[in-house]
Write an enzyme that holds these catalytic residues in place. Structure first.
Site, PDB file in Angstrom:
ATOM      1  N   LYS A  42      -3.337   8.317   3.118  1.00  0.00           N
ATOM      2  CA  LYS A  42      -4.577   8.111   3.877  1.00  0.00           C
ATOM      3  C   LYS A  42      -4.427   8.592   5.325  1.00  0.00           C
ATOM      4  O   LYS A  42      -5.379   9.108   5.919  1.00  0.00           O
ATOM      5  CB  LYS A  42      -4.966   6.626   3.859  1.00  0.00           C
ATOM      6  CG  LYS A  42      -5.475   6.132   2.518  1.00  0.00           C
ATOM      7  CD  LYS A  42      -6.780   6.795   2.115  1.00  0.00           C
ATOM      8  CE  LYS A  42      -7.374   6.131   0.883  1.00  0.00           C
ATOM      9  NZ  LYS A  42      -8.620   6.791   0.434  1.00  0.00           N
ATOM     10  N   TYR A  47       0.835  -1.202   0.000  1.00  0.00           N
ATOM     11  CA  TYR A  47       0.000   0.000   0.000  1.00  0.00           C
ATOM     12  C   TYR A  47       0.872   1.255   0.000  1.00  0.00           C
ATOM     13  O   TYR A  47       0.480   2.307  -0.500  1.00  0.00           O
ATOM     14  CB  TYR A  47      -0.942  -0.019   1.205  1.00  0.00           C
ATOM     15  CG  TYR A  47      -2.195   0.786   1.009  1.00  0.00           C
ATOM     16  CD1 TYR A  47      -3.040   0.559  -0.070  1.00  0.00           C
ATOM     17  CD2 TYR A  47      -2.549   1.785   1.910  1.00  0.00           C
ATOM     18  CE1 TYR A  47      -4.193   1.304  -0.249  1.00  0.00           C
ATOM     19  CE2 TYR A  47      -3.706   2.529   1.748  1.00  0.00           C
ATOM     20  CZ  TYR A  47      -4.518   2.285   0.663  1.00  0.00           C
ATOM     21  OH  TYR A  47      -5.667   3.033   0.495  1.00  0.00           O
TER      22      TYR A  47
END
Length: 256
Positions: free
Chosen positions: A163, A156
């Site tokens: 995020k 990720y």
């Protein structure tokens, strides 16, 4: 009819599998009066087809990285509606080559791109939406995060850092906008089979782990995410702001 008579701006619809579309379907079911869709030019055909049956749907083409494009979209929104009750931020992007391999090798351009599109865009949109929400006496801003913003998730990489930035931006906005009766919250759903998810290396293993390790032993649907969004977008959450709600069948509580 949890949102009867209310108008919402939805961003990030790409196709029928989008989380943003799942939220749209839930809003429609619960009586939303008006829905406006801010979309990227490359998804225009999909968005037009999806919204054909929505009475009074307002379609706003915009480039999230171009301020003049956003200004034009919000001028149209202001002229058409005059006020706004809620906004849904479902926008995230990173360069494909940054979603795998070594995080330490993330490029400067890749880092800045992921943060501009995935995190700064929340501020850019909120700044334009707040005056419209004030006209309706307040409202709700909802963004979509992911567990990778709080814990390390393989591959990720830079998107996880973006995020994390998004979640803190949400909290700072919540603190600032509360006096205007505007709530700002985030959903953190499990991976859903969207266009965005496909570019993450090893995404199939992520779905498999969800089925194996989450307390409920299954994956999450976009409809379940949409129904969770209803809580934040309706008056049921009138005393909740600055919060992250996990919609992942309990996966986030489990140890490795």
């Amino acid at each position: 009819m949890l949102v009867r008579g209310k108008r919402f701006l939805i961003t990030g619809v790409a196709d029928q599998n989008s989380i943003a579309w799942g939220i749209t379907e839930s809003l429609l079911r619960e009586g939303a009066e008006g829905l406006a869709f801010l979309y990227q030019p490359r998804f225009e055909k999909n968005v037009r087809e999806l919204t054909t049956g929505i009475e009074g749907a307002l379609l706003l083409e915009a480039d999230i990285a171009a301020p003049e494009s956003l200004d034009a979209a919000f001028r149209t929104l202001d002229n058409e509606w005059q006020d706004l009750h809620g906004m849904v931020h479902c926008i995230a992007a990173a360069k494909r080559e940054e979603l795998g391999g070594s995080f330490a090798q993330t490029s400067r351009d890749g880092f800045l791109f992921a943060h501009e599109i995935s995190a700064y865009s929340l501020l850019d949109l909120a700044r334009r939406a707040v005056p419209l929400m004030e006209k309706s006496g307040g409202g709700s801003i909802l963004c979509v995060s992911y567990l990778g913003g709080q814990r390390v998730v393989p591959n990720y990489n830079v998107m996880g850092v973006a995020k994390a930035s998004l979640e803190m931006a949400m909290r700072y906005l919540a603190a600032e906008l509360g006096q205007k009766s505007i709530r700002v919250n985030a959903l953190s759903p499990a991976p859903v089979r969207t266009i965005s998810a496909r570019v993450i290396s090893g995404v199939s293993e992520m779905f498999q782990k969800m089925e194996e390790r989450s307390p409920m032993r299954r994956n999450v649907t976009k409809g379940e995410v949409g129904d969770a969004a209803l809580f934040f977008l309706s008056d049921l959450s009138r005393a909740v702001t600055g919060s992250v709600l996990f919609v992942d069948n309990g996966y986030h509580i489990m140890g490795a």
